[in-house]
Design a protein around this motif. Structure first.
Motif, short mmCIF file in Angstrom:
data_model
loop_
_atom_site.label_atom_id
_atom_site.label_comp_id
_atom_site.label_asym_id
_atom_site.label_seq_id
_atom_site.Cartn_x
_atom_site.Cartn_y
_atom_site.Cartn_z
N GLU A 183 0.81 -1.20 0.00
CA GLU A 183 0.00 0.00 0.00
C GLU A 183 0.85 1.26 0.00
OE1 GLU A 183 -3.14 -0.01 2.86
OE2 GLU A 183 -3.97 -1.91 2.13
N ILE A 184 2.12 1.08 -0.23
CA ILE A 184 3.04 2.20 -0.50
C ILE A 184 3.50 2.14 -1.94
CG2 ILE A 184 5.18 3.36 0.15
CD1 ILE A 184 4.98 1.89 2.87
N GLN A 185 4.03 0.99 -2.31
CA GLN A 185 4.64 0.83 -3.63
C GLN A 185 3.65 1.06 -4.76
OE1 GLN A 185 7.83 0.53 -4.24
NE2 GLN A 185 8.30 0.53 -2.04
N ARG A 186 2.41 0.70 -4.57
CA ARG A 186 1.42 0.83 -5.65
C ARG A 186 1.19 2.28 -6.05
NH1 ARG A 186 -3.67 -1.57 -2.47
NH2 ARG A 186 -4.86 -1.15 -4.37
N PHE A 187 1.53 3.22 -5.16
CA PHE A 187 1.31 4.63 -5.44
C PHE A 187 2.58 5.35 -5.88
CE2 PHE A 187 -1.86 3.59 -2.09
CZ PHE A 187 -3.00 3.69 -2.88
N MET A 188 3.72 4.70 -5.72
CA MET A 188 4.99 5.34 -6.05
C MET A 188 5.32 5.17 -7.52
SD MET A 188 7.29 4.42 -2.68
CE MET A 188 8.68 5.43 -3.20
N GLN A 189 6.06 6.11 -8.04
CA GLN A 189 6.56 6.03 -9.40
C GLN A 189 8.06 5.76 -9.32
OE1 GLN A 189 5.10 9.94 -10.77
NE2 GLN A 189 3.64 8.84 -12.05
N GLY A 190 8.41 4.47 -9.37
CA GLY A 190 9.80 4.10 -9.20
C GLY A 190 10.14 3.92 -7.73
N ASP A 191 11.42 4.11 -7.41
CA ASP A 191 11.90 3.85 -6.05
C ASP A 191 11.89 5.07 -5.15
OD1 ASP A 191 12.38 1.22 -6.73
OD2 ASP A 191 14.41 1.65 -7.44
N ARG A 192 11.69 6.26 -5.71
CA ARG A 192 11.73 7.48 -4.90
C ARG A 192 10.33 8.00 -4.64
NH1 ARG A 192 16.67 11.23 -7.31
NH2 ARG A 192 18.37 9.72 -6.97
N ASP A 193 10.17 8.64 -3.48
CA ASP A 193 8.88 9.26 -3.21
C ASP A 193 8.81 10.60 -3.93
OD1 ASP A 193 9.83 11.46 -1.41
OD2 ASP A 193 10.43 9.80 -0.12
N PHE A 194 7.68 11.29 -3.76
CA PHE A 194 7.44 12.50 -4.56
C PHE A 194 8.05 13.77 -3.97
CE2 PHE A 194 3.64 11.95 -1.88
CZ PHE A 194 3.59 13.17 -1.24
N ILE A 195 8.65 13.69 -2.79
CA ILE A 195 9.33 14.87 -2.24
C ILE A 195 10.73 14.93 -2.82
CG2 ILE A 195 10.18 16.00 -0.15
CD1 ILE A 195 7.16 16.14 -0.47
N ASP A 196 10.90 15.79 -3.82
CA ASP A 196 12.17 15.93 -4.53
C ASP A 196 12.97 17.04 -3.85
OD1 ASP A 196 14.25 16.43 -6.30
OD2 ASP A 196 13.02 16.15 -8.09
N GLU A 197 13.86 16.65 -2.95
CA GLU A 197 14.63 17.65 -2.20
C GLU A 197 15.52 18.48 -3.11
OE1 GLU A 197 16.62 16.24 1.25
OE2 GLU A 197 14.85 15.24 2.07
N GLY A 198 16.02 17.86 -4.17
CA GLY A 198 16.84 18.61 -5.11
C GLY A 198 16.06 19.71 -5.79
N ALA A 199 14.83 19.40 -6.20
CA ALA A 199 14.00 20.40 -6.87
C ALA A 199 13.63 21.53 -5.90
CB ALA A 199 12.74 19.75 -7.42
N ILE A 200 13.36 21.19 -4.64
CA ILE A 200 13.02 22.22 -3.66
C ILE A 200 14.21 23.13 -3.40
CG2 ILE A 200 12.45 22.59 -1.22
CD1 ILE A 200 10.67 20.10 -1.38
N THR A 201 15.38 22.52 -3.20
CA THR A 201 16.60 23.30 -2.94
C THR A 201 16.93 24.19 -4.13
OG1 THR A 201 17.43 21.55 -1.50
CG2 THR A 201 19.03 23.14 -2.34
N LYS A 202 16.78 23.64 -5.33
CA LYS A 202 17.07 24.41 -6.54
C LYS A 202 16.11 25.59 -6.69
CE LYS A 202 17.39 23.93 -11.59
NZ LYS A 202 17.23 22.99 -12.74
#
Length: 499
Positions: A20-39
């Motif tokens: 009930e976690i993996q079925r909602f994920m796109q790949g191995d990473r969750d949707f909080i993209d720390e790189g995008a936020i920092t950038k």
């Protein structure tokens, strides 16, 4: 009250369901993209005033902002531009939610918890806390005070994560709350909507909450910063599993719960990062399930019994920064409700409400069992999660709002008329929901004034009601006859009429 220990080891092992976690994920990473936020934060450090005004115009069109746009708002340092942002925040609130504040009360039913969050008074290793779980009879007594003496119609019930307050207890307690009815001056007091603040649940359990008739289901991520989350939530606890918590709203939607509330505990990580983390969560919900959060909450770290982390933290959020976070999120997620609780002082809440806050609590007690036993606030320290900042009564808060020209709404009609999920989001974005809100705010305010208000508060409330009725006549003449019929019937003692 239950106060004996319960074995938790095997129960904890069954709680997290990886599928009930993996079925909602796109790949191995969750949707909080720390790189995008920092950038985004780095790239928008010195925003152009023209760009800022374009962003404000987009917000006023009730469109969700991008990370870059929100980051630019965070970095504005020109006082005139800040004033424009804050004015727009207030205007958005009026366009979407009209001239009203919704009130509720928190009801803590259990303070047992298997988790060990460093900042929380309920953490399992805190021996200074007196552990309690209310029985159904004790819940009835609490609710009788809330709906029969104070006048609340909407609660947020709060549970620790523990076997004694698991799904069976949640369902039974909510049914018990809905069953309580108390005679009032002219009518009957009852709780019409129970919202839930609880630990993440599996889809099966969330379906049971949906069936018992909850309103909004809240789960706060606490901090979106992965390393900070891991440091504050031990890996051997359920809460130490970041993705299980992060994807709870995806599971809620699949279970039929389509009003969900998110939040971050400001003071655990950098407030700028948390602001964009909340926006990222809204983006993901819009993408994945087609609707964003029904509410965003702004809890800020407060003192708690025997919890030294709070005194030692270097990330305490200054008032000016907290004000900016509220403003930016009002602009960034313009359709959402925004909750500011009695964690904050009365002065802080007065200062921030004009920036787009839509819900507040009042007459709040967060010690387990504290409404019925009438204990003083300082006698509740060993059974509450943190220390309250605003201890004013609901009557006092309503009087102050009325004197400022704001109507207090006790409306719960949307949940019972099917205005939830995507339907209410569409109505909010178009400004149509505010029309229903105005009608039902007046009807429920009439009820409350007649049943609970002191003479001084009733006197302050009457001019507000008359102004709102006049506005309805101008803005919604087609609804006036039915509205006035309901209004007269409520004034005569009928209750719970809504449009």
């Amino acid at each position: 009250m239950l106060s004996q220990p319960v074995r938790t080891e095997s129960w904890q092992q069954r709680k997290i369901r990886s599928d009930e976690i993996q079925r909602f994920m796109q790949g191995d990473r969750d949707f909080i993209d720390e790189g995008a936020i920092t950038k985004a934060l780095a790239a928008n450090y010195h925003p152009d005033p023209v760009y800022i005004r374009e962003i404000i115009a987009k917000s006023l069109s009730i469109e969700t902002l991008t990370l870059d746009e929100a980051a630019a708002l965070i970095h504005v340092d020109d006082p005139d531009l800040v004033a424009e942002m804050e004015a727009a925040a207030g205007e958005i609130k009026r366009r979407v939610y009209d001239n009203r504040i919704v009130t509720f009360a928190p009801l803590y039913l259990s303070n047992y918890c298997v988790n060990n969050c460093r900042y929380c008074g309920f953490r399992r290793e805190n021996k200074a806390i007196r552990r309690l779980t209310l029985s159904m009879d004790e819940i009835r007594r609490e609710v009788a005070v809330l709906c029969g003496q104070i006048g609340h119609k909407r609660l947020i019930v709060v549970y620790g994560e523990h076997p004694v307050s698991d799904i069976d207890y949640m369902v039974e307690s909510i049914r018990t709350i809905y069953d309580v009815q108390v005679p009032t001056k002219k009518g009957v007091g009852c709780i019409r909507r129970v919202n839930v603040n609880a630990a993440p649940l599996c889809i099966e359990d969330l379906k049971r909450l949906h069936e018992v008739g909850i309103g909004t289901f809240q789960v706060f991520q606490e901090t979106y910063h992965h390393a900070t989350y891991a440091r504050l939530h031990p890996a051997d606890t359920i809460k130490g599993h970041y993705p299980w918590r992060l994807y709870c709203m995806h599971r809620a939607f699949e279970a039929g719960v389509d009003d969900f509330g998110i939040g971050a505990l400001f003071g655990l990580a950098d407030w700028r990062f948390e602001t964009l983390g909340l926006l990222s969560h809204a983006h993901e919900l819009e993408r994945a399930v087609g609707i964003g959060p029904h509410t965003i909450s702004f809890p800020r770290l407060e003192p708690a019994e025997n919890t030294p982390f709070i005194q030692d933290t270097r990330l305490r959020v200054a008032d000016a920064d907290f004000r900016r976070a509220v403003t930016v999120l009002r602009l960034a997620v313009p359709y959402t409700g925004m909750i500011l609780t009695a964690r904050e002082s009365a002065d802080t809440r007065r200062a921030l409400m004009p920036l787009g806050i839509t819900q507040i609590d009042a007459s709040s007690r967060i010690g387990v069992g504290a409404y019925a036993d009438g204990s003083a606030l300082d006698d509740q320290d060993n059974r509450q999660q943190f220390v309250l900042g605003d201890t004013r009564s609901l009557d006092t808060v309503i009087r102050e709002l009325a004197e400022a020209g704001t109507i207090t709404s006790f409306c719960t009609a949307g949940y019972r008329c099917g205005r939830t999920g995507k339907r209410i989001m569409d109505l909010l974005r178009s400004g149509k929901e505010g029309r229903f809100c105005k009608l039902n705010a007046v009807l429920t305010f009439r009820e409350w004034l007649d049943d609970f208000a002191t003479e001084e508060t009733a006197a302050a409330g009457e001019p507000v009601i008359q102004r709102e009725i006049e506005a309805i006549g101008r803005q919604q003449p087609q609804s006036m006859d039915l509205f006035m019929d309901y209004y007269r019937r409520i004034a005569a003692g009928e209750r719970d009429l809504y449009l």
